[in-house]
Design an enzyme around this catalytic site. Structure first.
Site, PDB file in Angstrom:
ATOM      1  N   HIS A  52      -4.296   6.721   0.211  1.00  0.00           N
ATOM      2  CA  HIS A  52      -3.442   7.708   0.886  1.00  0.00           C
ATOM      3  C   HIS A  52      -4.203   9.027   1.022  1.00  0.00           C
ATOM      4  CE1 HIS A  52       0.027  10.265   1.744  1.00  0.00           C
ATOM      5  NE2 HIS A  52       0.773   9.174   1.876  1.00  0.00           N
ATOM      6  N   SER A 303       4.684   9.684   5.352  1.00  0.00           N
ATOM      7  CA  SER A 303       5.162   8.392   4.876  1.00  0.00           C
ATOM      8  C   SER A 303       4.102   7.305   4.974  1.00  0.00           C
ATOM      9  CB  SER A 303       6.401   7.968   5.674  1.00  0.00           C
ATOM     10  OG  SER A 303       6.745   6.623   5.402  1.00  0.00           O
ATOM     11  N   LYS A 304       3.941   6.535   3.887  1.00  0.00           N
ATOM     12  CA  LYS A 304       3.001   5.411   3.904  1.00  0.00           C
ATOM     13  C   LYS A 304       3.443   4.356   4.910  1.00  0.00           C
ATOM     14  CE  LYS A 304       1.148   3.841   0.128  1.00  0.00           C
ATOM     15  NZ  LYS A 304       0.909   3.291  -1.217  1.00  0.00           N
ATOM     16  N   ARG A 305       4.748   4.222   5.114  1.00  0.00           N
ATOM     17  CA  ARG A 305       5.281   3.174   5.987  1.00  0.00           C
ATOM     18  C   ARG A 305       5.329   3.588   7.455  1.00  0.00           C
ATOM     19  NH1 ARG A 305       8.216   3.135   1.277  1.00  0.00           N
ATOM     20  NH2 ARG A 305       8.211   1.186   0.092  1.00  0.00           N
TER      21      ARG A 305
END
Length: 326
Positions: A52, A303-305
């Site tokens: 990330h 957001s990772k998603r």
């Protein structure tokens, strides 16, 4: 809990592992010989997916603070969640840190070796260390086995929601906290799986003073959650809570840089340190990276998603100058 039951639990926890006592372990981690004011920082990613961009942010701060103070910057891989671990993710972390000129002074190196005298720097290789501290808490009456099933825990959360109570394993919903020795013996005899839980002595109605390096003086509720310390799976590895407190004590970290999403857990980590009779850690909770939502939702956490920009590979593929990204 009587000693016979304690011994059974210790035997189950330490199966196939040679667990040393705390005195032996701590002798292997002497005080660092650093100048006054030198900071020991650590970046501790989990190998559960892509790197990330927020991790680069944290690593950058850790490196800068250590370098400017004449200290040490550590990379520790928190790979205790074996069910979520992604093959090759550890190597990817090291490679991408190197691309951003963020290779650590200690920890996993580009060639797969480890640098430093305070390892191992992979948490999965420190199992016997965590068990020693968990067993110490058990012997002190500050930990106990919990045989609650996933269904029972889910029902407890539903009950809390129906009563508009905060979720968590506490009070009447701490299902195994005050169970009798007979109940524990029966569960052990039946071969039921268990987690080892912390026995909190905190009161959520009371406030705890915290002096955060970045956020200043704060007042947070005391911890009253009996969180898991050692998992019930076949690896018998610790949760983040126990592993972080033990590792940063042994590795002599002087300042704990981590995202502000961990701020509410600080009272728990203070209580764990107190229960283990070790100094409380010094924390610096960093802000999360935010963006303006393209759908008009205003400012929100990256957001990772949802956001491809969360992945470090996005910036590398798009050929952004890495110095500019930093």
């Amino acid at each position: 809990m009587n000693k016979v039951l304690e011994d059974r639990i210790v035997e189950l926890l330490s199966a196939e592992v040679s667990v040393k006592n705390r005195i032996e372990i701590e002798a292997q981690y002497p005080n660092r010989k650093l100048d006054t004011g030198a900071e020991v920082t650590r970046f501790c990613p989990s190998p559960t997916g892509f790197v990330h961009i927020g991790g680069i942010f944290t690593a950058m701060i850790c490196q800068y603070v250590a370098r400017q103070s004449g200290g040490v910057y550590i990379l520790r891989i928190e790979d205790t969640d074996k069910k979520r671990e992604v093959e090759g993710a550890k190597e990817l972390i090291v490679q991408q840190l190197e691309k951003f000129d963020l290779s650590p002074n200690e920890g996993l190196q580009l060639d797969g070796s480890e640098a430093g005298d305070y390892g191992p720097y992979l948490q999965s290789e420190r199992r016997e260390i965590y068990l020693a501290y968990a067993i110490d808490l058990l012997r002190k009456g500050r930990a106990y086995p919990c045989f609650a099933t996933p269904e029972e825990l889910q029902n407890a959360v539903k009950d809390q929601q129906s009563k508009k109570m905060r979720p968590g394993y506490y009070g009447q919903w701490a299902l195994w906290r005050d169970r009798s020795d007979d109940d524990i013996k029966s569960a052990l005899d039946a071969g039921k799986p268990f987690v080892l839980r912390f026995r909190s002595e905190g009161d959520h109605e009371k406030r705890l003073s915290i002096d955060d390096v970045l956020k200043g003086h704060l007042e947070l509720p005391e911890n009253d959650l009996d969180v898991p310390l050692i998992k019930s799976d076949e690896w018998r590895l610790p949760t983040y809570h126990l592993a972080h407190v033990v590792d940063d004590y042994l590795m002599k970290a002087t300042i704990i840089m981590r995202g502000e999403e961990w701020l509410p857990s600080t009272p728990l980590h203070f209580e764990l340190a107190d229960a283990l009779n070790i100094p409380r850690h010094r924390y610096a909770h960093t802000p999360v990276i935010s963006i303006i939502d393209k759908s008009g939702g205003g400012k929100r956490k990256l957001s990772k998603r949802k956001d491809p920009e969360a992945d470090v590979a996005y910036w590398l593929k798009a050929a952004y100058p890495l110095k500019a990204v930093k």
